[in-house]
Motif scaffolding. Sequence first.
Motif, short mmCIF file in Angstrom:
data_model
loop_
_atom_site.label_atom_id
_atom_site.label_comp_id
_atom_site.label_asym_id
_atom_site.label_seq_id
_atom_site.Cartn_x
_atom_site.Cartn_y
_atom_site.Cartn_z
N TRP A 164 0.91 -1.19 0.06
CA TRP A 164 -0.09 -0.01 0.14
C TRP A 164 0.78 1.08 0.14
O TRP A 164 0.53 2.38 -0.64
CB TRP A 164 -0.84 0.02 1.24
CG TRP A 164 -1.98 -1.06 1.19
CD1 TRP A 164 -2.09 -1.87 0.26
CD2 TRP A 164 -3.22 -1.19 2.14
NE1 TRP A 164 -3.39 -2.69 0.48
CE2 TRP A 164 -3.88 -2.31 1.42
CE3 TRP A 164 -3.35 -0.51 3.28
CZ2 TRP A 164 -5.03 -2.82 2.36
CZ3 TRP A 164 -4.62 -1.01 4.04
CH2 TRP A 164 -5.38 -2.16 3.28
N LYS A 197 1.86 2.24 -3.49
CA LYS A 197 0.62 2.77 -4.11
C LYS A 197 0.30 4.27 -4.12
O LYS A 197 -0.02 4.74 -4.85
CB LYS A 197 -0.51 1.91 -4.00
CG LYS A 197 -0.52 0.55 -4.65
CD LYS A 197 -1.73 -0.39 -4.20
CE LYS A 197 -1.63 -1.83 -4.89
NZ LYS A 197 -1.44 -1.80 -6.46
N GLN A 215 1.40 6.88 -6.34
CA GLN A 215 0.70 6.81 -7.67
C GLN A 215 -0.47 7.86 -7.50
O GLN A 215 -0.96 8.10 -8.67
CB GLN A 215 0.13 5.54 -8.09
CG GLN A 215 1.30 4.53 -8.29
CD GLN A 215 0.70 2.94 -8.56
OE1 GLN A 215 -0.52 2.82 -8.65
NE2 GLN A 215 1.75 1.93 -8.28
N ALA A 250 -7.74 0.62 -5.03
CA ALA A 250 -6.43 -0.31 -5.54
C ALA A 250 -6.28 -1.08 -4.53
O ALA A 250 -5.90 -2.21 -4.85
CB ALA A 250 -5.40 0.82 -5.48
N GLU A 294 -6.79 -5.70 -4.26
CA GLU A 294 -5.48 -6.37 -4.11
C GLU A 294 -5.90 -7.51 -3.18
O GLU A 294 -5.47 -8.56 -3.14
CB GLU A 294 -4.48 -5.63 -3.46
CG GLU A 294 -3.16 -6.27 -3.12
CD GLU A 294 -2.13 -5.36 -2.12
OE1 GLU A 294 -1.75 -5.82 -1.06
OE2 GLU A 294 -1.79 -4.48 -2.73
#
Length: 346
Positions: free
Chosen positions: A263, A266, A269, A334, A338
């Motif tokens: 995480w 991420k 991003q 996101a 996952e």
Amino acid sequence: MTTVVVVTCGLPASGKSSLAKWLVSSSCPASILEIGCVEFDKVEDSLVLQQSSVSESATTDYSREIWKKSRAKSMEAFRQTLFQVPANDNTTHAKQQEDPAAAAVTRIIILDDNFHLRSMRREVLRICQEFIVASSLDDTNNPKVYFVTLWVDTPKEICLQRNQTRARKVSPDVIERMSHSLEPPGRDHWEKCYLHIHPGEDGDTTQPSKTTVLDFITHECILQGHEPVAPPPPPVDLEQLEAERRKTRENWLQIWDQRLRTWVGKVPQISRNDTNQANKARKQVLQRLRQYLQQQQRQTDVEELPDGSQISEWFLAAMKVSWSEDQVQAFHTAVLQEVVEDAIQK
């Protein structure tokens, strides 16, 4: 050797003892070497008589202490009878090899009591299981025990009428209470082999007939595919169980440590300036998860472990960032995707 253990179930004065005495005196198949009956009432009466001879103040009124002692003594009598192998069992075993259907049952042991509670019948089952375990230590012996319940379902009103004319009366309140607390057989797998017996129109004969009851005990309970009593499950190794739980908790924590690191990867991003905050949030959330596991280990009031959605909320709160709704939605999409993918892979 094949033994059928029969317990009677029903209210006082329902006709259980009369049925048991008829079965003991009936003409059984030649293969049956022994048919016995443990009469719980007779054991209790003998204890009442002993107490009366010792103390002048003793009465024949119902005594819970005597009842408990008589049940323990009756169960011990059943245990001794069960563990005592009939003398001619080897001869019957040879006959059974020639014609298994003709010599299916070697002996019948009847326990004549109310057995209105499932826990009472389970106590009999445990003794049967002890016998199976003890007999399995002898390689030359392969006994089977079938557990049969005869549920004599005589209406309460008839039982109350019969009780008034019996020499051995019980309090009407006892019959009333027992009628409400009676637990019929058949719920659990170990007592699926039972026969539901109703009184006839005259309140005396039984439906099905007594000969049908005898045939059920000696043949049908086996031919209908009912399984014999199985040994008890092996005892639980508490230390091993705790070690497995500890390993499960550690694995769960490791999985979430790896997932939180993903995480953190991420976050750039979505917002490049919040990487450091994300790493701090990872450590805080991981510590919170450790605390959850510690509380579980201490067996305090802890609900189920948090799921991915809840942990993602903790993660964002720990980051202390002012993201737009679109950024928050992008992050949730996101990380939860996952979690779903990991679950599918497992």
